[in-house]
Scaffold this motif. Structure first.
Motif, mmCIF file in Angstrom:
data_model
loop_
_atom_site.group_PDB
_atom_site.id
_atom_site.type_symbol
_atom_site.label_atom_id
_atom_site.label_comp_id
_atom_site.label_asym_id
_atom_site.label_seq_id
_atom_site.Cartn_x
_atom_site.Cartn_y
_atom_site.Cartn_z
ATOM 1 N N VAL A 257 0.833 -1.206 0.000
ATOM 2 C CA VAL A 257 0.000 0.000 0.000
ATOM 3 C C VAL A 257 0.864 1.252 0.000
ATOM 4 O O VAL A 257 0.559 2.249 -0.676
ATOM 5 N N LEU A 258 1.981 1.217 0.726
ATOM 6 C CA LEU A 258 2.897 2.355 0.756
ATOM 7 C C LEU A 258 3.802 2.429 -0.468
ATOM 8 O O LEU A 258 4.628 3.346 -0.563
ATOM 9 N N ASN A 259 3.663 1.450 -1.373
ATOM 10 C CA ASN A 259 4.506 1.393 -2.572
ATOM 11 C C ASN A 259 5.987 1.319 -2.201
ATOM 12 O O ASN A 259 6.851 1.951 -2.818
ATOM 13 N N MET A 260 6.285 0.476 -1.204
ATOM 14 C CA MET A 260 7.648 0.290 -0.717
ATOM 15 C C MET A 260 8.415 -0.629 -1.661
ATOM 16 O O MET A 260 7.900 -1.677 -2.067
ATOM 17 N N VAL A 288 13.206 -3.904 8.671
ATOM 18 C CA VAL A 288 12.329 -3.277 7.678
ATOM 19 C C VAL A 288 12.246 -1.767 7.906
ATOM 20 O O VAL A 288 12.242 -0.983 6.947
ATOM 21 N N THR A 289 12.207 -1.337 9.157
ATOM 22 C CA THR A 289 12.145 0.101 9.442
ATOM 23 C C THR A 289 13.420 0.804 8.993
ATOM 24 O O THR A 289 13.366 1.920 8.448
ATOM 25 N N LEU A 290 14.568 0.168 9.182
ATOM 26 C CA LEU A 290 15.818 0.777 8.712
ATOM 27 C C LEU A 290 15.851 0.889 7.192
ATOM 28 O O LEU A 290 16.288 1.907 6.640
ATOM 29 N N VAL A 291 15.381 -0.151 6.503
ATOM 30 C CA VAL A 291 15.323 -0.081 5.040
ATOM 31 C C VAL A 291 14.369 1.027 4.599
ATOM 32 O O VAL A 291 14.652 1.770 3.637
ATOM 33 N N ALA A 292 13.253 1.167 5.299
ATOM 34 C CA ALA A 292 12.312 2.241 4.955
ATOM 35 C C ALA A 292 12.907 3.620 5.230
ATOM 36 O O ALA A 292 12.668 4.562 4.466
ATOM 37 N N LEU A 293 13.690 3.752 6.293
ATOM 38 C CA LEU A 293 14.333 5.038 6.581
ATOM 39 C C LEU A 293 15.327 5.422 5.492
ATOM 40 O O LEU A 293 15.529 6.614 5.224
ATOM 41 N N LEU A 294 15.965 4.417 4.875
ATOM 42 C CA LEU A 294 16.876 4.728 3.776
ATOM 43 C C LEU A 294 16.127 5.279 2.567
ATOM 44 O O LEU A 294 16.713 5.996 1.741
ATOM 45 N N GLN A 295 14.847 4.946 2.454
ATOM 46 C CA GLN A 295 14.046 5.478 1.357
ATOM 47 C C GLN A 295 13.558 6.889 1.670
ATOM 48 O O GLN A 295 13.745 7.809 0.864
ATOM 49 N N SER A 296 12.955 7.062 2.832
ATOM 50 C CA SER A 296 12.481 8.391 3.248
ATOM 51 C C SER A 296 12.109 8.334 4.719
ATOM 52 O O SER A 296 11.796 7.263 5.260
ATOM 53 N N LEU A 299 8.378 7.086 5.223
ATOM 54 C CA LEU A 299 8.214 5.631 5.213
ATOM 55 C C LEU A 299 8.755 4.994 6.492
ATOM 56 O O LEU A 299 8.159 4.064 7.040
ATOM 57 N N GLY A 300 9.888 5.485 6.972
ATOM 58 C CA GLY A 300 10.466 4.929 8.190
ATOM 59 C C GLY A 300 9.566 5.108 9.394
ATOM 60 O O GLY A 300 9.339 4.167 10.175
ATOM 61 N N VAL A 301 9.016 6.306 9.550
ATOM 62 C CA VAL A 301 8.124 6.567 10.690
ATOM 63 C C VAL A 301 6.841 5.747 10.564
ATOM 64 O O VAL A 301 6.343 5.184 11.554
ATOM 65 N N ALA A 302 6.315 5.645 9.344
ATOM 66 C CA ALA A 302 5.092 4.859 9.142
ATOM 67 C C ALA A 302 5.325 3.382 9.473
ATOM 68 O O ALA A 302 4.487 2.737 10.126
ATOM 69 N N CYS A 303 6.462 2.843 9.036
ATOM 70 C CA CYS A 303 6.775 1.440 9.346
ATOM 71 C C CYS A 303 6.972 1.234 10.844
ATOM 72 O O CYS A 303 6.521 0.222 11.401
#
Length: 375
Positions: A257-260, A288-296, A299-303
């Protein structure tokens, strides 16, 4: 008196004569000493040999530790997969066919996991290698680095290290070591699958043989307790797999849904790490949260918020409902067992600790406590 003397003489006549000791059976060298069984030297020698034997057995167990772990894990997986096989058998399917379907599903899962994980990792590594020359040019354009190079000849030393073959030797050694690790992991995984298949196919005969070692007067009760323990282990494995599947599917839907990027691969990582008791779900959430933080940051906070909420739902709603029919262990005992198992055998020990604790609790409840009540 004459009658008594006559009686004694008659007894002497009827009593067999005691033969005199022959000269060859005499003790010309003196009286024998104490038996050797009571000799302190012999006792110490026997004790020393016992200690050496125990030490040799301990060293053999330590040397064969990896093989023992493989056998234990394979038996654990076979017992855990057996309920699925029996469920297919109840639908009038032969046991060999049921084992083939269940085992094929396990192999398919590992294949899909590899196909989902390996391509993203390969692309990331390739993109990093392609970006290395740009990073080098940016470093060379840095005035601070140029000043350090003029003072300490950093780039010259790096060039000498590369041209003299030091880098090639280091890379070759690293590749050889990595290749050995990959080969050892592949061989261990293949051996584990083969042992699991053999144990799953001959589980009934193994159970019957082990129960035959029990005295016949206790065999029926031992069989009942053993079946209860094996059923609890199978229920624990099935429940743990179900919880991991729920975690993986929920994570995949959220990330999609977040297009991760690499949503499926990250969801599989969460599902696999969720199998580890106590800390597995946290490890997957952090990765997964660290990978999302590398994107933005968004995304990191949402994860982070998603995993914080989901872990509460899993701990207080999903886990108790799934596990209430498989293992009957107090939460404190579960935590202590997982800690001891992890300290003794790592992740494998943590996985085995909870069903082992459930088995011990069953034996205490059904054997030890009734015996103590009768005393």
């Amino acid at each position: 008196m004459p009658q008594a003397s006559q009686a004694s003489q008659a007894a002497d006549v009827t009593r067999p004569a005691v033969p005199k000791a022959r000269p060859e059976f005499a003790e010309p060298y003196g009286k024998p000493g104490k038996p050797l069984a009571r000799n302190p030297f012999l006792i110490g020698l026997t004790g020393g040999l016992g200690v050496l034997t125990a030490w040799a057995l301990a060293q053999a167990l330590i040397t064969a530790r990896s093989v023992i772990v493989l056998i234990v894990v394979a038996m654990f997986l076979a017992v855990g997969l057996n309920p699925a096989v029996e469920a297919l058998q109840r639908r009038r399917m032969p046991r060999r066919g049921a084992i083939s379907i269940v085992f094929g599903g396990v192999i398919l899962f590992f294949v899909l996991f590899g196909l989902a994980i390996v391509p993203p990792v390969s692309r990331e590594v390739a993109s990093f290698v392609g970006a290395v020359p740009g990073y080098v040019r940016e470093l060379l354009a840095n005035p601070t680095l140029r000043a350090l190079d003029s003072d300490y000849q950093i780039l010259t030393r790096i060039g000498d290290y590369v041209t003299n073959g030091g880098l090639a030797q280091a890379v070759a050694g690293g590749l050889v070591g990595a290749g050995a690790v990959v080969f050892d992991t592949f061989f261990s995984g293949f051996t584990l699958l083969v042992l699991t298949l053999y144990f799953l196919g001959s589980l009934s005969s193994i159970k019957d043989y082990l129960f035959r070692l029990v005295p016949s007067s206790r065999r029926e009760r031992t069989r009942a307790l053993g079946d209860e323990i094996l059923g609890g282990i199978g229920g624990y494995v099935a429940g743990n797999l179900l919880i991991s599947v729920i975690a993986g599917v929920t994570t995949w839907v959220f990330l999609a849904v977040l297009n991760m990027p690499y949503a499926l691969a990250l969801a599989l990582v969460v599902a696999v790490t969720d199998l580890i008791p106590l800390v597995g779900a946290t490890i997957g959430a952090v990765l997964v949260t660290l990978v999302a933080l590398l994107q933005s940051w968004t995304l990191g906070v949402a994860c982070g918020i998603f995993f914080l909420i989901y872990q509460q739902v899993e701990n207080y709603l999903i886990y108790p409902r799934v596990m209430k029919r498989s293992v009957d262990v107090a939460p404190a005992v579960t935590v202590i067992a997982a800690l001891f198992g992890g300290a003794l055998m790592g992740i494998v020990g943590a996985l085995l600790a909870i069903p082992v604790a459930a088995a011990i609790a069953l034996l205490i409840r059904e054997v030890v406590l009734p015996r103590q009540a009768r005393l």
